[in-house]
Design a protein around this motif. Structure first.
Motif, PDB file in Angstrom:
ATOM      1  N   PHE A 191      -6.361   0.333   8.943  1.00 32.09           N
ATOM      2  CA  PHE A 191      -6.407  -1.105   8.712  1.00 32.09           C
ATOM      3  C   PHE A 191      -6.818  -1.403   7.277  1.00 32.09           C
ATOM      4  CE2 PHE A 191      -7.625  -2.284  13.385  1.00 32.09           C
ATOM      5  CZ  PHE A 191      -6.287  -2.253  13.749  1.00 32.09           C
ATOM      6  N   THR A 192      -6.417  -2.558   6.765  1.00 31.65           N
ATOM      7  CA  THR A 192      -7.084  -3.120   5.609  1.00 31.65           C
ATOM      8  C   THR A 192      -8.381  -3.750   6.113  1.00 31.65           C
ATOM      9  OG1 THR A 192      -6.017  -5.268   5.852  1.00 31.65           O
ATOM     10  CG2 THR A 192      -4.878  -3.633   4.475  1.00 31.65           C
ATOM     11  N   PRO A 193      -9.343  -4.024   5.239  1.00 31.18           N
ATOM     12  CA  PRO A 193     -10.565  -4.681   5.708  1.00 31.18           C
ATOM     13  C   PRO A 193     -10.310  -5.997   6.437  1.00 31.18           C
ATOM     14  CG  PRO A 193     -10.941  -3.741   3.548  1.00 31.18           C
ATOM     15  CD  PRO A 193      -9.469  -3.565   3.834  1.00 31.18           C
ATOM     16  N   GLY A 233     -12.957   4.549   2.796  1.00 30.00           N
ATOM     17  CA  GLY A 233     -11.540   4.247   2.892  1.00 30.00           C
ATOM     18  C   GLY A 233     -10.718   5.189   2.042  1.00 30.00           C
ATOM     19  N   THR A 234      -9.432   4.889   1.922  1.00 24.11           N
ATOM     20  CA  THR A 234      -8.539   5.701   1.103  1.00 24.11           C
ATOM     21  C   THR A 234      -8.475   5.137  -0.314  1.00 24.11           C
ATOM     22  OG1 THR A 234      -6.562   4.391   1.543  1.00 24.11           O
ATOM     23  CG2 THR A 234      -7.147   6.080   3.174  1.00 24.11           C
ATOM     24  N   LEU A 268       0.788  -1.214   0.000  1.00 24.53           N
ATOM     25  CA  LEU A 268       0.000   0.000   0.000  1.00 24.53           C
ATOM     26  C   LEU A 268       0.829   1.276   0.000  1.00 24.53           C
ATOM     27  CD1 LEU A 268      -2.641  -1.140   2.599  1.00 24.53           C
ATOM     28  CD2 LEU A 268      -2.779  -1.221   0.125  1.00 24.53           C
ATOM     29  N   LEU A 269       2.172   1.132  -0.064  1.00 28.09           N
ATOM     30  CA  LEU A 269       3.017   2.310  -0.057  1.00 28.09           C
ATOM     31  C   LEU A 269       3.819   2.378  -1.350  1.00 28.09           C
ATOM     32  CD1 LEU A 269       4.322   2.208   3.595  1.00 28.09           C
ATOM     33  CD2 LEU A 269       2.556   3.664   2.665  1.00 28.09           C
ATOM     34  N   ILE A 308      -7.387   1.289   2.436  1.00 28.30           N
ATOM     35  CA  ILE A 308      -7.273   1.140   3.881  1.00 28.30           C
ATOM     36  C   ILE A 308      -8.293   2.039   4.563  1.00 28.30           C
ATOM     37  CG2 ILE A 308      -4.917   0.306   4.000  1.00 28.30           C
ATOM     38  CD1 ILE A 308      -3.934   3.088   4.345  1.00 28.30           C
ATOM     39  N   ILE A 309      -8.657   1.673   5.794  1.00 25.48           N
ATOM     40  CA  ILE A 309      -9.854   2.267   6.382  1.00 25.48           C
ATOM     41  C   ILE A 309      -9.626   2.790   7.799  1.00 25.48           C
ATOM     42  CG2 ILE A 309     -11.452   0.917   4.998  1.00 25.48           C
ATOM     43  CD1 ILE A 309     -11.773  -1.025   7.309  1.00 25.48           C
ATOM     44  N   GLY A 310     -10.359   3.867   8.095  1.00 23.05           N
ATOM     45  CA  GLY A 310     -10.468   4.353   9.450  1.00 23.05           C
ATOM     46  C   GLY A 310      -9.223   5.017  10.002  1.00 23.05           C
TER      47      GLY A 310
END
Length: 333
Positions: free
Chosen positions: A192-194, A181-182, A9-10, A186-188
């Motif tokens: 986190f991932t789901p 999410g983004t 994710l980066l 990723i969320i919150g």
């Protein structure tokens, strides 16, 4: 156990529209997005997800052109800790962390005691990963994940996360429009991932919900639980900056090499102020030099290794630990 996959994710790069189309045609055999989403619905049904839930959410899933398709390479910043830490942890962030620590101190202490994680590390991790919740994501998650699975190079990863997101809606009765999410999925405030939500999200205030978007107690509890499961030790800290003697054998520098304080002292290692290391031999400690021989040197402990499970980056972990130290000293009254 599910651990961080932020290597995926980066370092994200947005692909051009033509390249996205070419990849989609190659990976999906010219299948349209609508047809691809239909196959996802069938797979979700095969996994036992509620048909009524699926019928409700699938018509709302649309192609999302701002989804970011990413590679799985993660490298350290091309800088040094001397410039990186002040940039990532500026004084305003230190002041905000200390203020939020004081504001939430009572619930942090209760959550810290429950999960065995010192509150300052919870606040520090929160501040680094999502800027104290400011970067929690506002995009339609299912559309982002479906688009990333359809057009990106990490189809299996994003498809699995899409199915995990459906499970969140089905299991925790979260509305489609609430599940934000983004652009990387990723969320919150916990980032986190789901699938990580399903593993680590906690109900911190006992209201029967796991709201990592808006409820700080749920956020704190979820981060604390993650660290607990990563092997956090409540009776210790993360490490310390140290001094090495001249002509020190640099081959001792590795997370794979573990020694006691006594053994490090015998090699001439001291605290950063030149005083002796602690006189205890109940810990297994490693020496790291993220910037090489001319940079900072640290002895790091098991809690440092726990943070590495979030993101395998010395720079990331040292930004969290640096902020945690700034929260600790001077004492907040």
């Amino acid at each position: 156990m599910v651990w961080r996959t932020l290597g995926v994710l980066l370092g994200a790069t947005v692909l051009s529209g033509s390249l996205q189309l070419a990849m989609a045609q190659e990976s999906q055999g010219n299948k349209s997005f609508v047809d691809y989403v239909a196959t996802l619905k069938l797979e979700a049904k095969e996994q036992g997800l509620d048909s009524q839930t699926l019928d409700s959410v699938f018509p709302k899933i649309k192609p999302f052109k701002r989804a970011v398709f990413v590679d799985n390479k993660l490298s350290e910043p091309k800088t040094s800790l001397e410039t990186y830490l002040p940039d990532v942890v500026p004084e305003w962030k230190v002041e905000k962390a200390r203020s939020l620590f004081k504001t939430h101190q009572s619930e942090l202490e209760a959550i810290g005691a429950k999960y065995g994680v010192q509150p300052r590390f919870i606040i520090a991790l929160w501040g680094i990963i999502s800027d104290f919740g400011a970067e929690s994501g506002h995009l339609p998650l299912l559309s982002v994940l479906a688009s990333s699975a359809y057009e990106g190079t990490q189809q299996v990863f994003f498809k699995d996360e899409f199915l995990a997101a459906l499970t969140i809606i089905d299991q925790d009765n979260i509305d489609f429009n609430t599940l934000k999410g983004t652009s990387t999925g990723i969320i919150g405030q916990t980032q986190f991932t789901p699938s990580q939500y399903l593993t680590f999200a906690q109900d911190g205030d006992g209201d029967g919900k796991k709201d990592i978007w808006n409820n700080t107690q749920d956020v704190f509890a979820s981060l604390a639980f993650y660290l607990q499961q990563a092997g956090w030790k409540s009776d210790g800290t993360w490490g310390r900056q140290v001094l090495l003697p001249k002509e020190f054998d640099l081959s001792h520098s590795s997370l794979e090499i573990k020694k006691t304080f006594t053994q490090w002292s015998a090699l001439g290692v001291t605290r950063f102020d030149g005083s002796a290391l602690p006189s205890r031999d109940d810990m297994q400690i490693s020496l790291i030099m993220p910037d090489g021989e001319i940079g900072r040197k640290y002895l790091v402990y098991d809690n440092y290794r726990a943070l590495l499970k979030w993101r395998k980056s010395d720079y990331f972990v040292l930004s969290v630990t640096y902020l945690s130290e700034r929260i600790k000293f001077p004492v907040i009254k």
